[in-house]
Motif scaffolding. Structure first.
Motif, short mmCIF file in Angstrom:
data_model
loop_
_atom_site.label_atom_id
_atom_site.label_comp_id
_atom_site.label_asym_id
_atom_site.label_seq_id
_atom_site.Cartn_x
_atom_site.Cartn_y
_atom_site.Cartn_z
N ILE A 87 7.03 -0.22 11.23
CA ILE A 87 8.42 0.75 10.61
C ILE A 87 8.03 0.64 9.24
O ILE A 87 8.42 1.79 8.60
CB ILE A 87 9.54 -0.18 10.93
CG1 ILE A 87 10.17 -0.05 12.52
CG2 ILE A 87 10.80 0.49 10.32
CD1 ILE A 87 11.18 -0.75 12.83
N GLN A 88 7.68 -0.25 8.61
CA GLN A 88 7.41 -0.19 7.27
C GLN A 88 6.33 0.91 6.75
O GLN A 88 6.45 1.54 5.77
CB GLN A 88 6.99 -1.45 6.63
CG GLN A 88 8.45 -2.25 6.44
CD GLN A 88 7.94 -3.82 6.02
OE1 GLN A 88 6.95 -4.32 5.90
NE2 GLN A 88 8.88 -4.45 5.69
N ALA A 89 5.44 1.19 7.70
CA ALA A 89 4.21 1.99 7.60
C ALA A 89 4.70 3.61 7.87
O ALA A 89 4.10 4.51 7.67
CB ALA A 89 3.04 1.58 8.46
N GLY A 90 5.88 3.58 8.37
CA GLY A 90 6.45 5.13 8.34
C GLY A 90 6.68 5.33 10.07
O GLY A 90 7.39 6.36 10.32
N VAL A 91 6.31 4.51 11.15
CA VAL A 91 6.59 4.65 12.36
C VAL A 91 8.28 4.65 12.64
O VAL A 91 8.95 3.87 11.96
CB VAL A 91 5.91 3.80 13.22
CG1 VAL A 91 6.07 3.70 14.76
CG2 VAL A 91 4.31 3.77 13.29
N GLU A 114 -7.92 -6.19 11.48
CA GLU A 114 -8.63 -5.00 11.13
C GLU A 114 -8.07 -3.69 12.30
O GLU A 114 -7.81 -3.00 11.91
CB GLU A 114 -10.10 -5.15 11.01
CG GLU A 114 -10.41 -5.73 9.67
CD GLU A 114 -11.88 -6.27 9.65
OE1 GLU A 114 -12.55 -5.70 10.41
OE2 GLU A 114 -12.22 -7.06 8.74
N SER A 115 -8.07 -4.24 13.34
CA SER A 115 -7.74 -3.43 14.66
C SER A 115 -6.20 -2.87 14.38
O SER A 115 -6.20 -1.62 14.63
CB SER A 115 -8.18 -3.96 15.93
OG SER A 115 -9.60 -4.05 15.90
N PHE A 116 -5.49 -3.98 14.21
CA PHE A 116 -4.17 -3.63 14.02
C PHE A 116 -4.05 -2.70 12.85
O PHE A 116 -3.14 -1.58 13.18
CB PHE A 116 -3.11 -4.88 13.79
CG PHE A 116 -1.69 -4.50 13.34
CD1 PHE A 116 -1.05 -4.19 14.46
CD2 PHE A 116 -1.50 -4.68 12.16
CE1 PHE A 116 0.46 -3.87 13.95
CE2 PHE A 116 -0.02 -4.40 11.69
CZ PHE A 116 0.71 -3.76 12.79
N GLU A 117 -4.47 -3.11 11.57
CA GLU A 117 -4.36 -2.00 10.38
C GLU A 117 -4.79 -0.69 10.92
O GLU A 117 -4.28 0.25 10.34
CB GLU A 117 -4.89 -2.86 9.21
CG GLU A 117 -4.52 -3.88 8.78
CD GLU A 117 -2.87 -3.71 8.40
OE1 GLU A 117 -2.66 -2.67 7.66
OE2 GLU A 117 -1.97 -4.73 8.34
N SER A 118 -5.79 -0.42 11.47
CA SER A 118 -6.27 0.87 11.90
C SER A 118 -5.23 1.66 12.90
O SER A 118 -5.20 2.86 12.56
CB SER A 118 -7.74 0.68 12.53
OG SER A 118 -8.24 1.85 12.75
N LEU A 121 -0.75 5.50 13.84
CA LEU A 121 0.40 5.75 14.12
C LEU A 121 1.22 6.22 13.09
O LEU A 121 2.03 7.00 13.19
CB LEU A 121 1.07 4.51 14.79
CG LEU A 121 0.47 4.10 16.09
CD1 LEU A 121 0.70 2.71 16.60
CD2 LEU A 121 0.74 4.92 17.17
N SER A 122 1.16 5.61 11.89
CA SER A 122 1.90 6.19 10.56
C SER A 122 1.63 7.48 10.40
O SER A 122 2.51 8.18 9.65
CB SER A 122 1.75 5.25 9.71
OG SER A 122 0.52 5.23 8.81
N TYR A 154 5.07 9.95 16.20
CA TYR A 154 5.27 8.55 15.77
C TYR A 154 6.19 8.27 14.59
O TYR A 154 6.82 7.35 14.34
CB TYR A 154 4.21 7.73 15.82
CG TYR A 154 3.48 7.36 17.29
CD1 TYR A 154 3.93 6.31 18.06
CD2 TYR A 154 2.51 8.20 17.86
CE1 TYR A 154 3.74 6.17 19.35
CE2 TYR A 154 2.05 8.06 18.82
CZ TYR A 154 2.47 6.98 19.61
OH TYR A 154 2.12 6.65 21.02
N ARG A 155 5.96 9.28 13.53
CA ARG A 155 6.50 9.15 12.31
C ARG A 155 8.16 9.29 12.25
O ARG A 155 8.80 9.99 13.14
CB ARG A 155 6.17 10.14 11.30
CG ARG A 155 4.72 10.20 11.02
CD ARG A 155 4.21 10.77 9.83
NE ARG A 155 4.95 10.57 8.41
CZ ARG A 155 5.22 9.70 7.92
NH1 ARG A 155 4.48 8.39 7.99
NH2 ARG A 155 5.98 9.45 6.74
#
Length: 94
Positions: free
Chosen positions: A34-38, A75-79, A84-85, A90-91
């Protein structure tokens, strides 16, 4: 989602302390998305395979103290979070 994450972590225990930790990891993953924009709606969608994958990656990166692959999972999660963001579907609509 809890049972899926427990399975991915290879956790069979129903100990309330362990369940609480995993539940907190699931919530933490959703908050990061959510904080990333999803959008909140998308971040809460347990049927979406990319959201499920993101939550599992986050949990694998943060569960326990000595995960040998924790950095790779992080790293995979961040990618995936970044993907998604930036994906229009998803945004969060502003």
């Amino acid at each position: 989602m809890l049972e899926s994450v427990k399975g991915a972590l290879r956790v069979t225990s129903s100990d309330p302390v362990i369940v609480l930790e995993i539940t907190d990891l699931i919530a933490g993953a959703r908050m990061e998305l959510i904080q990333a924009g999803v959008s909140i709606v998308n971040a809460a969608n347990d049927e979406d395979p990319l959201i499920r994958r993101a939550i599992i990656l986050y949990a694998k990166a943060h569960y326990g103290l000595d995960g040998p692959n924790a950095e790779r999972f992080a790293e995979s999660f961040e990618s995936l979070k970044n993907h998604l963001s930036q994906a229009g579907d998803y945004r969060e609509l502003v």
